[in-house]
Write a protein that holds these residues in place. Structure first.
Motif, PDB file in Angstrom:
ATOM      1  N   UNK A 277       0.768  -1.235   0.000  1.00 51.51           N
ATOM      2  CA  UNK A 277       0.000   0.000   0.000  1.00 51.51           C
ATOM      3  C   UNK A 277       0.799   1.284   0.000  1.00 51.51           C
ATOM      4  N   UNK A 278       0.215   2.299   0.605  1.00 50.67           N
ATOM      5  CA  UNK A 278       0.681   3.672   0.398  1.00 50.67           C
ATOM      6  C   UNK A 278       2.128   3.923   0.801  1.00 50.67           C
ATOM      7  N   UNK A 279       2.639   3.243   1.809  1.00 52.53           N
ATOM      8  CA  UNK A 279       4.034   3.509   2.226  1.00 52.53           C
ATOM      9  C   UNK A 279       4.989   3.308   1.039  1.00 52.53           C
ATOM     10  N   UNK A 280       4.675   2.312   0.201  1.00 55.21           N
ATOM     11  CA  UNK A 280       5.513   2.025  -0.959  1.00 55.21           C
ATOM     12  C   UNK A 280       5.365   3.128  -2.007  1.00 55.21           C
ATOM     13  N   UNK A 281       4.124   3.465  -2.325  1.00 60.46           N
ATOM     14  CA  UNK A 281       3.868   4.455  -3.379  1.00 60.46           C
ATOM     15  C   UNK A 281       4.403   5.834  -2.990  1.00 60.46           C
TER      16      UNK A 281
END
Ligand SMILES: [Zn+2]
Length: 322
Positions: A277-281
């Motif tokens: 999820x968002x931590x990667x993006x």
């Protein structure tokens, strides 16, 4: 409405379905890939399953068969060097399937087919310039530039997993050193987690860093998977957060170069690891903003793939849609 048969050959499953030209699946099935790995057996399993669909749909309604396969694929639909299918080399797959069914066949590397599918029906819809990456056991990808799938000279361009991000990095399966896959492939993320857990910041007897990851696997580090790390992160585990920040930083470093090279509008991340999820993006986007030319970086979006569990079938069918 005309239909296309899409067949996605994976190391574990063959996924096949009939898809409309609008990208809607009408019928699908999943068959285990024969583990003998002999090419004759795999081909006969594929053609038998294709044949089943010709019993359900009249041949005159079918535009053709789109096949996605591991390995390098040349412009004539010939496959070379599939890493997990040792007998899958120097194989004229397009010709074999075309002769069997007397219908047009298109064969493409699976990750490139995936990029084309996301471009036609997924997160890349409405854009002309996209980079797509799939993060799993291996790292693959494809690029659509000015509305065309980038194919390069003779084989498949965009072996994105084997772009080195470090001159002195660890040795990759492909023989090179420092490839991005060697940092963000699933088993290397797990390796990173084990190393971090074992780096002794606590006194004996534990001698291990405290983390929910250890708790989730009941102390058996051999059972760690990317999903374990993801679950620990969801519960605010610090070490899991550190791992995903590091993975995002490696990917951001790769993409900051690719943004300068290709000036894409959107970077699409697919595959199991993207589920974190968002931590990667957000980490990837932050590194791109820091390291790419700011004019090129500012409009780039980093987003998850959209096609979901049927991505392989829809993507392979989409090979027939220019
Ligand atoms: Zn490599």
């Amino acid at each position: 409405m005309k239909k296309i048969i899409g067949l996605d050959l994976g190391g574990t499953f063959i996924k096949i379905g009939v898809v409309t030209v609008k990208g809607k699946i009408l019928n699908k099935k999943e068959i285990p890939t024969p583990q003998s790995r002999g090419r004759e057996k795999i081909i006969s399993t594929m053609t038998e399953s294709i044949n089943d669909f010709f019993k359900l749909f009249p041949k005159k309604e079918i535009l053709g068969i789109g096949i996605g396969t591991p390995g390098l694929v040349d412009k004539n639909g010939k496959v070379f060097l599939a890493p997990n299918l040792p007998d899958w080399d120097n194989l004229n797959l397009k010709k074999i399937v075309e002769e069997k069914f007397s219908i047009p066949v298109k064969v493409e590397n699976d990750a490139k087919a995936f990029a084309w599918g996301e471009y036609k029906f997924g997160a890349g819809k409405g854009f002309k310039n996209i980079i797509c990456i799939t993060l799993g056991t291996g790292v693959g990808g494809g690029v659509v530039l000015d509305g065309k799938l980038l194919r390069g000279n003779k084989y498949s361009a965009v072996e994105i997993g084997h772009i080195p991000i470090c001159y002195t990095g660890p040795r990759c399966n492909c023989g090179n050193i420092g490839c991005i896959e060697r940092y963000v492939g699933a088993k290397y993320i797990v390796k990173m987690a084990k190393e971090k857990l074992k780096s002794r910041t606590c006194p004996p007897p534990s001698g291990r860093r405290e983390s929910l990851i250890t708790e989730i696997v009941g102390g058996n580090l051999a059972q760690i998977t990317p999903k374990t790390i993801s679950d620990a992160y969801d519960k605010k585990d610090k070490l899991a957060e550190e791992i995903w920040l590091e993975v995002g930083t490696y990917l951001g470093t790769l993409f900051s170069g690719l943004v300068n090279l290709l000036n894409p509008q959107v970077i699409i991340i697919g595959g199991g690891i993207a589920q974190v999820g968002d931590i990667l993006f957000s980490t990837i986007k932050k590194i791109i903003d820091e390291r790419s030319f700011s004019l090129l970086a500012k409009d780039v979006k980093v987003v998850p793939a959209k096609l979901g569990k049927d991505a392989g079938i829809i993507s392979c069918a989409s090979l027939f849609l220019s």
